[in-house]
Scaffold this motif. Structure first.
Motif, PDB file in Angstrom:
ATOM      1  N   ASP A   1     -56.098 -33.971   2.181  1.00 19.81           N
ATOM      2  CA  ASP A   1     -54.756 -33.538   1.806  1.00 19.81           C
ATOM      3  C   ASP A   1     -54.827 -32.824   0.460  1.00 19.81           C
ATOM      4  OD1 ASP A   1     -52.092 -33.172   1.202  1.00 19.81           O
ATOM      5  OD2 ASP A   1     -51.468 -35.065   2.112  1.00 19.81           O
TER       6      ASP A   1
ATOM      7  N   GLN B   1     -58.446 -39.289   7.804  1.00 15.99           N
ATOM      8  CA  GLN B   1     -58.050 -38.854   6.473  1.00 15.99           C
ATOM      9  C   GLN B   1     -59.156 -39.206   5.476  1.00 15.99           C
ATOM     10  OE1 GLN B   1     -54.794 -37.574   6.417  1.00 15.99           O
ATOM     11  NE2 GLN B   1     -54.960 -36.819   4.321  1.00 15.99           N
TER      12      GLN B   1
ATOM     13  N   GLY C   1     -54.918 -30.080   6.449  1.00 17.02           N
ATOM     14  CA  GLY C   1     -53.681 -30.756   6.811  1.00 17.02           C
ATOM     15  C   GLY C   1     -52.536 -29.823   7.147  1.00 17.02           C
TER      16      GLY C   1
ATOM     17  N   LYS D   1     -51.656 -32.984  -1.867  1.00 15.22           N
ATOM     18  CA  LYS D   1     -51.573 -34.186  -2.712  1.00 15.22           C
ATOM     19  C   LYS D   1     -52.609 -34.144  -3.834  1.00 15.22           C
ATOM     20  CE  LYS D   1     -49.481 -37.539   0.428  1.00 15.22           C
ATOM     21  NZ  LYS D   1     -49.644 -38.856   1.109  1.00 15.22           N
TER      22      LYS D   1
END
Length: 324
Positions: free
Chosen positions: A141, A300, A128, A144
């Motif tokens: 991600d 994603q 990302g 995160k």
């Protein structure tokens, strides 16, 4: 007695049956159109592929379904961006139809795609850090993920425990860096002091003992990469005194070694992604791009926090132990 006309009818009937047999059982009469086999080269950022077992299973399943021949290529030197670009060029020259790349340097690969140094369809497995304008991208991600793992550790462990963040500035790559950034952000926002420790297996036991002795409390340990997590768990398993100085060990990864250490209780919690799906989707997108669907696309991939109790939960069985 069968007349001459009857004999001819029998001969014609036998010829008809023979033709039907040939049509049904061979391609002498009706040839099946030959399916094109797509050559897909997968170039990762590491020198070994043991972190990619479920990922490879997903690729192998997709290769069967989408008629692809997948070559899995590792580097000679871990995280060598120049060498990875050389391998990308080599695979293009050797006739690969499409590439799946786990970039060492995401910006370098993105620039090569946009500058057309990479002239065949490519699928990027990205952390990302950058968004490609010309490639299909599968994104985890990791920032995160680091936030989630640090948040879980803080919620589950005593408030005053010292926190050690085990890092490898040279060996974790983009995923490790972004994971660490996310974890540090949560620790800072919660006012928790932490030590960033460069991972050295031989020095770690002494560092852990000194930290616990200085604070008078057990330490919470966060590992930024699967390799560090597995090695740290192995050291704890070999030394009960180190376990006595550890409140909890957390990290990311989906190898059998990590699952076994989680099951033993040496690891307290991990974040995992659906690696089978990531590998399967990578090959699927590579074939689609080769067939003309070359528009940029970002997919994603979710991640999940699990503990020992989740290893045998039906909800996570296919995620952790996929069967093709």
């Amino acid at each position: 007695m069968i007349g001459k006309r009857g004999k001819w009818m029998i001969v014609l009937y036998m010829i008809f049956l023979l033709v039907l047999f040939l049509m049904c059982s061979t391609d002498l009469i009706i040839r099946e159109p030959e399916k094109e086999i797509y050559q897909v080269a997968v170039i990762i950022e590491d020198v070994r592929d043991d972190q990619y077992s479920n990922f490879r299973r997903g690729m192998e399943q997709a290769a069967v379904e989408f008629n692809a021949d997948v070559r899995f290529i590792t580097l000679y030197e871990k995280l060598d961006a120049a060498q990875q670009m050389e391998l990308i060029e080599r695979e293009q020259q050797d006739g690969a139809d499409a590439l799946i790349i786990v970039p060492v340097d995401e910006l370098l690969v993105a620039d090569a795609l946009e500058g057309k140094q990479i002239g065949i369809p490519a699928v990027l497995l990205s952390s990302g850090q950058t968004e490609s304008l010309v490639a299909k991208t599968i994104v985890v991600d990791y920032e995160k993920m680091g936030e989630e793992l640090a948040g879980q550790a803080l919620a589950k462990e005593p408030e005053g425990c010292p926190v050690l963040l085990l890092t490898d500035s040279k060996g974790s790559g983009p995923a490790g860096r972004r994971f660490r950034e996310g974890a540090e952000r949560v620790l800072q926002e919660n006012g928790r002091e932490f030590q960033r420790i460069e991972w050295e297996p031989k020095q770690f036991p002494g560092t852990l003992r000194e930290t616990a002795a200085a604070s008078g409390q057990k330490a919470v340990i966060l590992a930024e990469s699967p390799e560090i997590l597995a090695e740290a768990a192995g050291l704890l398993g070999d030394d009960s005194l180190l376990q006595d100085d550890t409140e909890g060990l957390y990290g990311r990864g989906s190898t059998m070694t990590i699952f076994n250490e989680l099951d033993k209780g040496l690891i307290s919690g991990i974040c995992v992604t659906d690696e089978f799906k990531r590998g399967y989707t990578g090959v699927q997108l590579a074939v689609q791009a080769q067939e003309g669907l070359r528009r940029p696309e970002e997919i994603q991939v979710d991640f999940y926090y699990i503990e020992k109790k989740d290893l045998r939960a039906p909800a996570y069985e296919a995620l952790l132990f996929p069967i093709e």
